[in-house]
Design a protein around this motif. Sequence first.
Motif, mmCIF file in Angstrom:
data_model
loop_
_atom_site.group_PDB
_atom_site.id
_atom_site.type_symbol
_atom_site.label_atom_id
_atom_site.label_comp_id
_atom_site.label_asym_id
_atom_site.label_seq_id
_atom_site.Cartn_x
_atom_site.Cartn_y
_atom_site.Cartn_z
ATOM 1 N N ASP A 263 56.328 -3.699 -86.100
ATOM 2 C CA ASP A 263 54.765 -4.030 -84.917
ATOM 3 C C ASP A 263 53.728 -2.557 -86.221
ATOM 4 O OD1 ASP A 263 52.860 -3.246 -82.635
ATOM 5 O OD2 ASP A 263 52.894 -1.751 -82.961
ATOM 6 N N ARG A 264 53.623 -1.884 -86.589
ATOM 7 C CA ARG A 264 52.962 -1.023 -87.294
ATOM 8 C C ARG A 264 52.461 -1.558 -88.501
ATOM 9 N NH1 ARG A 264 57.039 2.614 -85.857
ATOM 10 N NH2 ARG A 264 57.577 2.573 -87.809
ATOM 11 N N ALA A 265 53.759 -2.218 -89.196
ATOM 12 C CA ALA A 265 52.735 -3.197 -90.488
ATOM 13 C C ALA A 265 51.079 -3.826 -89.806
ATOM 14 C CB ALA A 265 53.774 -3.482 -90.700
ATOM 15 N N TYR A 266 52.078 -4.978 -88.815
ATOM 16 C CA TYR A 266 50.996 -5.895 -88.291
ATOM 17 C C TYR A 266 49.834 -5.576 -88.487
ATOM 18 C CZ TYR A 266 53.910 -10.363 -87.498
ATOM 19 O OH TYR A 266 53.791 -11.209 -87.306
ATOM 20 N N ARG A 267 48.849 -4.240 -87.738
ATOM 21 C CA ARG A 267 48.164 -3.070 -87.163
ATOM 22 C C ARG A 267 47.607 -3.133 -88.286
ATOM 23 N NH1 ARG A 267 47.442 -2.316 -81.859
ATOM 24 N NH2 ARG A 267 49.547 -2.374 -80.642
ATOM 25 N N ALA A 268 48.060 -2.177 -89.402
ATOM 26 C CA ALA A 268 47.719 -1.693 -90.449
ATOM 27 C C ALA A 268 47.098 -3.332 -91.654
ATOM 28 C CB ALA A 268 48.625 -0.898 -91.582
ATOM 29 N N CYS A 269 47.725 -4.709 -91.328
ATOM 30 C CA CYS A 269 47.541 -5.772 -92.264
ATOM 31 C C CYS A 269 46.391 -6.041 -91.653
ATOM 32 C CB CYS A 269 48.545 -6.185 -92.205
ATOM 33 S SG CYS A 269 48.021 -7.767 -93.785
ATOM 34 N N LEU A 270 46.271 -6.044 -89.903
ATOM 35 C CA LEU A 270 45.225 -7.212 -89.322
ATOM 36 C C LEU A 270 43.799 -6.655 -89.093
ATOM 37 C CD1 LEU A 270 47.525 -9.202 -86.879
ATOM 38 C CD2 LEU A 270 46.433 -9.594 -88.753
ATOM 39 N N GLY A 271 44.454 -5.206 -89.538
ATOM 40 C CA GLY A 271 42.309 -4.357 -89.734
ATOM 41 C C GLY A 271 41.433 -4.841 -88.267
ATOM 42 N N ASP A 272 40.298 -5.580 -88.608
ATOM 43 C CA ASP A 272 39.383 -5.276 -87.496
ATOM 44 C C ASP A 272 39.105 -7.712 -87.057
ATOM 45 O OD1 ASP A 272 38.838 -2.829 -86.579
ATOM 46 O OD2 ASP A 272 37.339 -3.281 -88.179
ATOM 47 N N ALA A 273 40.081 -7.870 -88.249
ATOM 48 C CA ALA A 273 40.320 -9.243 -88.060
ATOM 49 C C ALA A 273 40.448 -9.744 -86.263
ATOM 50 C CB ALA A 273 40.935 -9.519 -89.152
ATOM 51 N N VAL A 274 41.155 -8.964 -85.825
ATOM 52 C CA VAL A 274 41.312 -9.949 -84.472
ATOM 53 C C VAL A 274 41.072 -8.227 -83.593
ATOM 54 C CG1 VAL A 274 43.232 -11.585 -84.943
ATOM 55 C CG2 VAL A 274 43.739 -8.944 -85.241
ATOM 56 N N THR A 275 41.525 -8.827 -82.070
ATOM 57 C CA THR A 275 41.621 -7.628 -81.511
ATOM 58 C C THR A 275 42.842 -6.894 -81.166
ATOM 59 O OG1 THR A 275 39.661 -8.392 -80.110
ATOM 60 C CG2 THR A 275 40.651 -6.486 -78.918
ATOM 61 N N LEU A 276 43.527 -5.866 -80.656
ATOM 62 C CA LEU A 276 44.985 -6.215 -80.826
ATOM 63 C C LEU A 276 45.001 -4.922 -79.765
ATOM 64 C CD1 LEU A 276 46.052 -4.963 -84.289
ATOM 65 C CD2 LEU A 276 46.570 -6.755 -83.177
ATOM 66 N N GLN A 277 46.155 -5.033 -78.635
ATOM 67 C CA GLN A 277 46.247 -4.207 -77.320
ATOM 68 C C GLN A 277 47.234 -2.817 -77.888
ATOM 69 O OE1 GLN A 277 50.929 -5.302 -75.946
ATOM 70 N NE2 GLN A 277 49.961 -5.300 -73.587
ATOM 71 N N ALA A 278 46.133 -2.395 -76.595
ATOM 72 C CA ALA A 278 45.994 -0.885 -76.700
ATOM 73 C C ALA A 278 47.319 -0.642 -76.502
ATOM 74 C CB ALA A 278 44.989 -0.122 -75.834
ATOM 75 N N THR A 279 48.087 0.428 -76.527
ATOM 76 C CA THR A 279 49.059 0.539 -76.122
ATOM 77 C C THR A 279 49.686 2.060 -75.669
ATOM 78 O OG1 THR A 279 51.915 0.856 -76.232
ATOM 79 C CG2 THR A 279 50.614 0.285 -78.408
ATOM 80 N N SER A 280 50.322 2.770 -74.665
ATOM 81 C CA SER A 280 50.428 4.047 -74.547
ATOM 82 C C SER A 280 52.438 4.749 -74.917
ATOM 83 C CB SER A 280 50.247 5.316 -73.028
ATOM 84 O OG SER A 280 51.408 3.920 -72.327
ATOM 85 N N ALA A 281 52.833 3.903 -75.324
ATOM 86 C CA ALA A 281 54.396 3.741 -75.740
ATOM 87 C C ALA A 281 54.670 4.250 -77.083
ATOM 88 C CB ALA A 281 55.288 2.240 -76.030
ATOM 89 N N VAL A 282 55.122 4.880 -77.077
ATOM 90 C CA VAL A 282 55.702 5.616 -78.398
ATOM 91 C C VAL A 282 56.844 4.752 -79.353
ATOM 92 C CG1 VAL A 282 57.153 7.341 -79.287
ATOM 93 C CG2 VAL A 282 55.747 8.324 -77.551
#
Length: 820
Positions: A263-282
């Motif tokens: 999940d962290r890898a996806y978020r780092a790789c996609l950047g602002d290209a898409v909108t990702l879900q906000a989460t409060s989960a650790v």
Amino acid sequence: MHEFPLIAPRPPRLSKLTEALRSIEARGVYSNGGPVVREFESRAVAELFGGQGAALAVNNATIGLILAIRQAAEGRRGKYALIPSFTFAATAHAAIWAGLTPILIDSAPTDWAASAEAEEAMLARHAGEIAVLVPYDTFGTCTDLARYARLSEQHGVGVVVDGAASLGSIDAAGRGFGTGAPFAAVFSMHATKTFATAEGGLIYSADAERIDALRRMHNFGFGLPRSATEPGTNAKLPEVLGLLALAKLDEIDAVAEHRAALDRAYRACLGDAVTLQATSAVRQVAQFMPMLLPRGIDRAAVIAELAGKGIGSGHYFAPHLAQQPYFQRESLLYPTPVADDLAARMLSLPVTDAMTEADVATVCGALHAALRKPHIVVPAPQPRILSTVLVGGGPAGIAFLISASKRGKLRELGAGLAVIERGPSLGAGQLPNYAITSDSTAETFLSAVKDNPEPGIAALIDHPAAREIARYAGKLGVPLHRTGPFLEAMGQRVGAILAESGGRVHTGHEVLDSRRTAAGLWQTRIRDLASGAQHELLSENIVLATGGYQSASDIAAATVAGAQLGEQAGERLMLCDDMLRTGGMERLRARIAHSRAPRIAIIGASTSAIASAVLLLKSDIPFGAESLSLLHREALRPWYPNAEAAHADGFTDFGPDDICPLSGFVYRLAGFRLEARELVLRMLRIGGRTPDPRVRLHRLAGPDSNAARILAEADVIVAALGYRPHALPLLDAAGQRIALAAHAPGRPRLADQLCRVSDAEGQPLPGAYGIGLAAGFVPEGRLGGEKSFKGKANGLWQWQNDVGQLIVDQLLGQAVSLAA
């Protein structure tokens, strides 16, 4: 080419659990809460929920939801379950199987969970009617359960958390999601989930007694040996599946940590290209990687591009529940603009146990390439000239469209139609905000959908909201606050048909003005109430269904008993519209709090005047003899189905001009009906009826000392002197405001006998029509109605039938039909 499936189930291998399987065989216990399942429940509480509370394993999560919702609803009088529309079908199915009707609401735009604002609005709107809240922990983000505990306490509702994909998630406090919650949280152990077995579910609650009750329910409701004491079914998890659950429990931390890294890898790789879900989960136990594509991107083309490179993808949850036919029929629907946007843009990418962070980079590279392809950009729609702009999507506006549907013309009309409505949804308008009973029968409301040529509209006859209206069939009207769900269900269905036909629906928008262009079109300016953005619509016609209002200044200036009402009443004056609305009686009580023997005067002979009297008489205000006065200029006339019925009842105050030549009704237009009629019959002593001693009638005629005395003695004076039409600013080609007949003093008309909006000289404006409250249409000729009638006719049945059809025929360029 390396394949990356969207879902790659990896439950524990039974082939590696042969010794444990032999133990099950040796014990001969395969179900009924055997030792393996009990061990799993105990370890799950200890390892996933910090040892707090208790858990129950069930054969699948959907059955778990049904049990938990049914148990949470026990002892509550509500009949609804409040559910976000952006979730899986199982959630709403479970509520229905538990005996509740889903209310489907919108989501928050950040974490995609149920909108807190929508939940609060529904709890207020359906106060006392909602039994259970069923929030969905969207994709395991660890929604705020403390807030739901507060809502449960404040509103007296049950809560069941659908945590289908969340078993193993860790919340912001570092605890397993659900830990300490006093209500039930239901988790899935399906093969496709991160906590993958083959099939199964887990219900957790910090309240051990709740789990005990659910344990009885999941075993046929056996509260005594082999004896059912409460609702029950067979929801037990077999020992073999319990074995898989135990094995998955051993590895869930490693699996979850691995997926969290992806999940962290996806978020780092996609950047602002898409909108990702906000989460409060650790730690979010990712089942897949959800994201929103940029607006204007063709999702089908992206999915095809990815598939061509061996990458599986999907779109959970599209369509969302309110877009699915079964739930459209069985649920109450409210506007879901965020869920609509989520469903339209959602893309899910693979997160599997076998993937590496290098694989994530490969998938992201393929997505970036797909997004850069120019052919997948959907071009913006080109402006077009509409046939019609309908201003107002409340009861009158939708009734006009229903009239088209009854003649099989809704889709033809809808192809070039745009509807502009200030509220968040079509259908109800302000009607449910009134605390009185309708002057239309339940049968009239239901006639809009019964046997309608449009199958989708006709199907509403079996909708839960229609069944609620049908409860009042044969009675004295329908409480208006009960009509909202039905009218909104009808508005939603009509709006869907318009969209299918190529029309547009703009809720949450207001019309600023409409200008007649040099080319003979109407240029209508509309504004988005949320963003303030403005744009224009060009159309050949406009239809104003903008309703009416009471003018405080006009009413204060009205002459009653020889003097202006405002001068006589001062601060004691109250508009009947203010009193008839929800909360109006509380406002009136505040005005008379100082009086031990309150006196109230009502001025008017309209339906609103009599409705005001009925509402006051039904209240707990301690009225004494003749302490409620009704002052009226016009005679009070009851409706009768025919002259014979009137004579048989002892009513003779009518002549030939008071009988509708078409229907034979006595006082078809002027006569009071339903609850108002019953009060009038009593006060006129018709048929030997006994008047209510608390009420006195006083007929006004010029200067009147008795009327002046009644007004002087009243604690509150309720003015029911009619409604004026809301006249949308209409401008000429030069931008100057057109003077309309609706601007005249008193109680003017908006439209003529063909429903055409008229200017101050009485000339119709080309392509402008009006319908609804205070529009001023009076049936005549082939439409019937008594010759003696001089007022304004306002009626749901008329709008849904002949009056609406008058406009439809003109819009479609056909000969005007006057068939009643």
